[in-house]
Design a protein around this motif. Structure first.
Motif, mmCIF file in Angstrom:
data_model
loop_
_atom_site.group_PDB
_atom_site.id
_atom_site.type_symbol
_atom_site.label_atom_id
_atom_site.label_comp_id
_atom_site.label_asym_id
_atom_site.label_seq_id
_atom_site.Cartn_x
_atom_site.Cartn_y
_atom_site.Cartn_z
ATOM 1 N N VAL A 43 0.857 -1.183 0.000
ATOM 2 C CA VAL A 43 0.000 0.000 0.000
ATOM 3 C C VAL A 43 0.895 1.235 0.000
ATOM 4 N N HIS A 44 0.652 2.138 -0.915
ATOM 5 C CA HIS A 44 1.441 3.367 -1.013
ATOM 6 C C HIS A 44 0.504 4.571 -0.989
ATOM 7 N N SER A 45 0.820 5.557 -0.161
ATOM 8 C CA SER A 45 0.007 6.767 -0.103
ATOM 9 C C SER A 45 0.197 7.583 -1.375
ATOM 10 N N MET A 46 -0.916 8.029 -1.938
ATOM 11 C CA MET A 46 -0.880 8.915 -3.102
ATOM 12 C C MET A 46 -1.349 10.324 -2.710
ATOM 13 N N ASN A 47 -1.302 10.631 -1.423
ATOM 14 C CA ASN A 47 -1.818 11.914 -0.943
ATOM 15 C C ASN A 47 -0.988 13.135 -1.345
ATOM 16 N N PRO A 48 0.343 13.070 -1.364
ATOM 17 C CA PRO A 48 1.100 14.303 -1.576
ATOM 18 C C PRO A 48 1.039 14.829 -3.016
ATOM 19 N N ALA A 49 1.140 16.162 -3.123
ATOM 20 C CA ALA A 49 1.482 16.869 -4.357
ATOM 21 C C ALA A 49 0.502 16.660 -5.507
ATOM 22 N N TRP A 50 -0.727 17.120 -5.315
ATOM 23 C CA TRP A 50 -1.683 17.229 -6.401
ATOM 24 C C TRP A 50 -1.805 18.704 -6.788
ATOM 25 N N ARG A 51 -2.207 18.964 -8.008
ATOM 26 C CA ARG A 51 -2.452 20.339 -8.443
ATOM 27 C C ARG A 51 -3.961 20.536 -8.606
ATOM 28 N N LEU A 52 -4.458 21.663 -8.111
ATOM 29 C CA LEU A 52 -5.896 21.922 -8.020
ATOM 30 C C LEU A 52 -6.273 23.161 -8.814
ATOM 31 N N HIS A 53 -7.413 23.049 -9.537
ATOM 32 C CA HIS A 53 -7.985 24.196 -10.248
ATOM 33 C C HIS A 53 -9.484 24.234 -9.996
ATOM 34 N N LYS A 54 -9.996 25.393 -9.579
ATOM 35 C CA LYS A 54 -11.430 25.592 -9.432
ATOM 36 C C LYS A 54 -12.019 26.012 -10.774
ATOM 37 N N GLY A 55 -13.074 25.316 -11.204
ATOM 38 C CA GLY A 55 -13.738 25.676 -12.443
ATOM 39 C C GLY A 55 -13.425 24.715 -13.571
ATOM 40 N N ALA A 56 -14.003 24.979 -14.731
ATOM 41 C CA ALA A 56 -13.778 24.132 -15.900
ATOM 42 C C ALA A 56 -12.365 24.348 -16.427
ATOM 43 N N ALA A 57 -11.826 23.319 -17.093
ATOM 44 C CA ALA A 57 -10.480 23.409 -17.675
ATOM 45 C C ALA A 57 -10.431 22.459 -18.867
ATOM 46 N N SER A 58 -10.674 22.994 -20.034
ATOM 47 C CA SER A 58 -10.724 22.180 -21.241
ATOM 48 C C SER A 58 -9.382 21.483 -21.495
ATOM 49 N N TYR A 189 -11.679 14.552 -0.656
ATOM 50 C CA TYR A 189 -11.580 14.946 0.745
ATOM 51 C C TYR A 189 -11.174 13.813 1.686
ATOM 52 N N ARG A 190 -10.875 12.637 1.141
ATOM 53 C CA ARG A 190 -10.320 11.545 1.941
ATOM 54 C C ARG A 190 -9.025 11.060 1.301
ATOM 55 N N ASP A 191 -8.380 10.090 1.943
ATOM 56 C CA ASP A 191 -7.087 9.596 1.485
ATOM 57 C C ASP A 191 -7.187 8.888 0.138
ATOM 58 N N CYS A 192 -6.045 8.839 -0.555
ATOM 59 C CA CYS A 192 -5.924 8.091 -1.803
ATOM 60 C C CYS A 192 -4.731 7.143 -1.686
ATOM 61 N N TRP A 193 -4.915 5.896 -2.126
ATOM 62 C CA TRP A 193 -3.880 4.866 -2.006
ATOM 63 C C TRP A 193 -3.623 4.199 -3.355
ATOM 64 N N LEU A 194 -2.400 3.756 -3.541
ATOM 65 C CA LEU A 194 -2.063 2.870 -4.651
ATOM 66 C C LEU A 194 -1.864 1.487 -4.062
ATOM 67 N N ILE A 195 -2.718 0.538 -4.455
ATOM 68 C CA ILE A 195 -2.657 -0.826 -3.951
ATOM 69 C C ILE A 195 -1.997 -1.690 -5.009
ATOM 70 N N ALA A 196 -0.952 -2.418 -4.613
ATOM 71 C CA ALA A 196 -0.217 -3.293 -5.533
ATOM 72 C C ALA A 196 -0.215 -4.707 -4.981
ATOM 73 N N HIS A 197 -0.592 -5.673 -5.815
ATOM 74 C CA HIS A 197 -0.572 -7.072 -5.377
ATOM 75 C C HIS A 197 -0.423 -7.982 -6.588
ATOM 76 N N ASN A 198 -0.325 -9.274 -6.353
ATOM 77 C CA ASN A 198 -0.151 -10.243 -7.427
ATOM 78 C C ASN A 198 -1.455 -10.396 -8.226
ATOM 79 N N PRO A 199 -1.374 -11.022 -9.402
ATOM 80 C CA PRO A 199 -2.578 -11.175 -10.240
ATOM 81 C C PRO A 199 -3.642 -12.098 -9.656
ATOM 82 N N ILE A 200 -3.305 -12.866 -8.615
ATOM 83 C CA ILE A 200 -4.287 -13.663 -7.890
ATOM 84 C C ILE A 200 -4.500 -12.971 -6.558
#
Length: 385
Positions: A43-58, A189-200
């Motif tokens: 399990v790896h945290s993906m919380n840090p360093a996102w870029r945010l924009h309010k409004g539409a962005a084509s 508004y909650r945590d984000c994770w990268l989950i890595a595991h085997n194909p089974i």
């Protein structure tokens, strides 16, 4: 990161410093489970360093979009800071975009990879390298995305999330904010994770299209002071190119680590298919959960192949109990009438300034304050917290 620091500073204002330092350190799950060493699952945290924009962005979903001037935030993020007395109708409602750049570690290549957003408020779409991988409606349940085939190795990857917390009658709360008695916040508004595991692997119930199933399901039957049955159901997927034969292994431990049950169930899963393991543990003299003695067992689940090697696994905490309402006989817990009044409170999942983007420690702190005040039932304000 700013929000987490701010939440901690608020906690310092509310508690004397020596009490904060000496306080019990709670344990928080990741994506609904606890990581188990040497299980093949990371399990790896993906919380840090996102870029945010309010409004539409084509074009914001495309990898080459220029987001350099966007504000940098870390998750959990509620789009904005709000006044301490915010009661609705003054917070931002509308479209927002989040973008995150990252290069996946080489060691993850060959694994199944899932992004697990614990919640994104309102409507949302998740893009990876320009590809729309998920669309979700509702802001209280996880958004889980299989990104295995969408990532590029040895170079920059871009996750783009579009979200909209505008009024919408199609999912909870379903009302316009000006007729609600609380603020309808937004963002990832909650945590984000990268989950890595085997194909089974043990599936995620928020991803699988399984009615009343998927993942690890635990229920209880015939609960009393002398014995209790723990009913187990585990959904396993085989995304490898070969058929799989092995076992699902269940180990139940008391809080002190003492093993009280161990069993396994043989499984066979064809390539590209799923199967469900079902088993039952019968415990003698169980340590039952109650508000007065909130005992939590550790349930460890592993998948082993025919050579005995662990393919996947994790740990969950479970409380063994039964709950019944018997009309005029009232409320029964663990097969007995509950002798004291049920006193509780209503609680919304927000906090001063940060809104819904509340650190796990503040959720825990609120629960403890309510329990210390003698309350044993919490009404979770119409939404999973």
């Amino acid at each position: 990161m700013k929000q987490r620091v701010l939440s901690y500073l608020i906690a310092l204002l509310l508690f004397p410093l020596h009490e904060v330092q000496a306080a019990y350190q709670p344990e928080f799950s990741t994506a609904g489970f606890y990581e188990l060493k040497n299980s093949g699952r990371e399990v790896h945290s993906m919380n840090p360093a996102w870029r945010l924009h309010k409004g539409a962005a084509s074009g914001a979903e495309t990898p080459g979009f220029n987001d350099r001037n966007w504000r940098v935030v870390s998750l959990p993020d509620g789009i904005e800071y709000v006044p301490t007395e915010a009661s609705g109708c003054i917070n931002y409602q509308g479209e927002v975009w989040y973008r995150k750049h990252f290069t996946p570690a080489k060691a993850l290549k060959g694994k199944k990879l899932f992004l697990h957003f614990e919640a994104i408020m309102g409507k949302s779409k998740v893009f990876v390298n320009g590809n729309l991988l998920a669309e979700h409606f509702g802001g209280y349940l996880p958004v889980v995305v299989d990104v295995t085939d969408a990532l590029n190795w040895g170079t920059d990857n871009v996750i783009a999330v579009w979200a909209d917390n505008s009024n919408d009658p199609n999912y909870p709360p379903g009302k316009a904010q000006d007729v609600l008695d609380y603020t309808y916040f937004g963002g990832i508004y909650r945590d984000c994770w990268l989950i890595a595991h085997n194909p089974i692997f043990i599936t995620d119930p928020n991803f699988e299209n399984e009615t009343a199933g998927g993942g690890l399901f635990v229920a209880y039957d015939k609960v009393s002071d002398t014995s209790a049955e723990v009913l187990l159901k585990t959904h396993v997927r085989n995304d490898s190119k070969e058929n799989f034969t092995g076992v699902v292994e269940y180990e139940l431990q008391q809080p002190n680590g003492k093993q009280v049950a161990f069993l396994n169930d043989k499984i066979q899963v064809r390539s590209g298919k799923t199967t469900t393991s079902k088993d039952k543990i019968t415990l003698k003299s169980p340590l039952l959960w109650s508000p007065e003695t909130p005992t939590l067992y550790n349930l460890i689940v592993r998948i082993r192949n025919n050579q005995g090697n662990i393919v996947d696994g994790y740990r969950r905490r479970i409380g063994i109990r039964s709950v019944e309402f018997k009309g005029k006989d009232g409320f029964w817990l663990n097969g007995k009438p509950y002798s004291t009044p049920l006193i509780g409170a209503n609680r919304h999942q927000d906090f001063a300034v940060v809104g819904n983007a509340v650190a796990n420690s503040i959720h825990w702190r609120d629960a403890k304050k309510l329990r210390d005040a003698g309350m044993k039932i919490i009404r979770n304000a119409h939404c999973p917290q």
